[in-house]
Scaffold this active site. Structure first.
Site, short mmCIF file in Angstrom:
data_model
loop_
_atom_site.label_atom_id
_atom_site.label_comp_id
_atom_site.label_asym_id
_atom_site.label_seq_id
_atom_site.Cartn_x
_atom_site.Cartn_y
_atom_site.Cartn_z
CE LYS A 1 37.22 25.40 48.34
NZ LYS A 1 36.59 24.28 49.04
CE1 TYR B 1 35.12 29.41 50.32
CE2 TYR B 1 34.77 31.66 49.56
CZ TYR B 1 35.47 30.47 49.51
OH TYR B 1 36.52 30.35 48.65
CG ASP C 1 44.14 35.71 52.00
OD1 ASP C 1 44.49 36.89 52.15
OD2 ASP C 1 43.31 35.34 51.16
O1 LIG Z 1 38.06 31.87 46.38
C1 LIG Z 1 38.39 33.05 46.43
C2 LIG Z 1 39.34 33.55 47.44
O2 LIG Z 1 39.95 32.49 48.13
P1 LIG Z 1 41.24 32.76 48.99
O3 LIG Z 1 41.15 34.13 49.58
O4 LIG Z 1 42.43 32.60 48.10
O5 LIG Z 1 41.19 31.67 50.03
C3 LIG Z 1 37.87 34.05 45.48
O6 LIG Z 1 37.47 33.45 44.28
C4 LIG Z 1 36.70 34.81 46.14
O7 LIG Z 1 35.77 33.91 46.69
C5 LIG Z 1 35.99 35.73 45.13
O8 LIG Z 1 36.93 36.65 44.59
C6 LIG Z 1 34.86 36.53 45.79
O9 LIG Z 1 35.39 37.20 46.87
P2 LIG Z 1 34.54 38.23 47.75
O10 LIG Z 1 34.17 39.37 46.84
O11 LIG Z 1 33.35 37.49 48.27
O12 LIG Z 1 35.51 38.64 48.81
MG LIG Z 2 42.00 35.92 49.78
MG LIG Z 3 44.40 32.23 48.91
MG LIG Z 4 42.45 31.06 51.52
#
Ligand SMILES: O=C(COP(=O)(O)O)[C@@H](O)[C@H](O)[C@H](O)COP(=O)(O)O
Ligand SMILES: [Mg+2]
Ligand SMILES: [Mg+2]
Ligand SMILES: [Mg+2]
Length: 375
Positions: free
Chosen positions: A240, A237, A15
């Protein structure tokens, strides 16, 4: 390159910026990746490539002769992600460079943020494969479907009626907390296997191998899953892992339809909003792999390929672009609705142990001093 020769299939993903938020990949990132890989193809580093997307993850699918863990191929993937990150920054995309957790490439992308699934195989006369791409979930999301493909006779009729599959398969399972692995044989050790892989946040299927006597050599994987754990690399964090997998099909292996069948059931996986919620995984074509509702629900894309005798990727066929999976999508919507009604309560929200790797401990920290002993 010819039938009977070794070829490597690498799927390396990261990503490197979402559009908008964490929902999808901007087309300019795909174009940039295609340009870098086309040059590498011209130079002969790779035989063929395809740039896929699932949610906010950019996925490089490559065939080559360099084997698994090749610093040349991993370096190429890293450079591709770096080039696309520059574009993500120019466009102001969200979380530009999110999964590139180290500044400089050091020979292998493992432990640097990107996810990797690779297998070196002896090319069969005809080599059908499926690459799976998930967003908003973790590698353990593959445990149930991979088990069903290679060990569940209620899913895979071939385990019962094809003499080439009747002996079963071998599963390599990783304990991703203790960094250990074990190989279990099916069908004889099915209950032991399930005892482990049912705990999908800790034990993940890494590879599946044939057994002695199969047409395919015993040490050649027939399925491989990416198992990187981003939180362990980053220490905080950062989204994922959003895993990928490669599965070989047909002729003594699960038929294409047996490989896809587990996804007719949108099983619960962890991830979804903030990597902190259980929700159904929805099988979708690539153009629908754009998590929206509550940053989800989690998605899975299946791309079908034939590898030509020259090692070319003949495809992709977007396998979930089929009304046969409409029911699973509808069921996933119903389950998503049901789970969402729990709001911040478990089991929609993940258990405390899994929340340790999210931003929740930061919130709880401020309450620490207000706790007093109960008489
Ligand atoms: O799990 C998420 C992203 O995961 P990813 O990038 O796909 O690995 C989202 O739900 C974010 O955690 C959520 O949008 C909050 O994001 P921030 O505002 O903390 O960046
Ligand atoms: Mg992302
Ligand atoms: Mg992702
Ligand atoms: Mg991810």
């Amino acid at each position: 390159m010819a039938v009977g020769e070794k070829i490597t299939i690498s799927v390396i993903k990261a990503d490197i910026g979402g559009w908008p938020g964490h929902s999808r990949v901007h087309p300019q990132l795909v174009e940039t990746a295609e340009e870098v890989l086309a040059k590498a193809q011209e130079e002969g580093t790779i035989i063929d490539f395809y740039v896929a997307t699932c949610g906010d993850d950019l996925q490089l699918i490559m065939t080559h002769k360099k084997g698994v863990d090749s610093s040349e191929i991993h370096g190429l993937a890293w450079r591709t992600f770096e080039e696309a990150t520059k574009v993500a920054k120019e466009l102001g995309l969200y979380g530009a460079g999110q999964d590139l957790l180290k500044d400089a490439f050091s020979g292998n992308v493992r432990g640097m943020g990107p996810g990797v699934a690779e297998m070196e195989i002896t090319l069969r006369k005809s080599e059908p494969i499926v690459t799976f791409h998930m967003d908003k979930t973790e590698p353990g999301a593959f445990n149930l479907p991979i088990f069903r493909m290679f060990a569940d006779p209620f899913n895979t009729a071939g385990l019962v009626i094809d003499p080439n599959m009747h002996m079963g398969f071998r599963f390599e399972v990783w304990d991703i907390k203790e960094h250990k692995r074990v190989i279990l044989n099916t069908p004889e050790e099915i209950y032991d296997l399930l005892a482990l892989i049912g705990a999908k946040s800790r034990y993940v299927i890494k590879r599946v191998f044939p057994k002695e006597g199969h047409k395919i050599a015993k040490d050649e994987p027939v399925a491989v899953i990416s198992t990187e754990k981003l939180y362990e690399i980053a220490g905080e964090y950062v989204g994922k892992d959003d895993p990928v997998a490669i599965v070989r099909a047909q002729s003594g292996l699960p038929a294409l339809g047996e490989v896809l069948e587990p996804f007719a059931f949108p099983h619960l996986v962890s991830g979804w909003m903030r990597g902190s919620h259980n929700g159904p995984i929805m099988p979708v074509p690539m153009h629908q792999a754009n998590p929206t509702r509550f940053d989800g629900p989690p998605r899975v894309v299946a791309l079908g390929w034939q590898i030509s005798p020259e090692g070319k990727l003949v495809g992709p066929v977007d396998l979930f672009d089929d009304p046969a999976f409409d029911g699973a999508r509808q069921k996933a919507v119903e389950i998503a609705e049901y789970m969402r009604r729990h709001g911040p309560f478990e089991p929609h929200r993940l258990p405390m142990e899994d929340m340790e790797y999210t931003t929740l401990p930061g919130v709880l920290e401020k309450l620490k001093d207000r706790f007093e002993p109960v008489e």
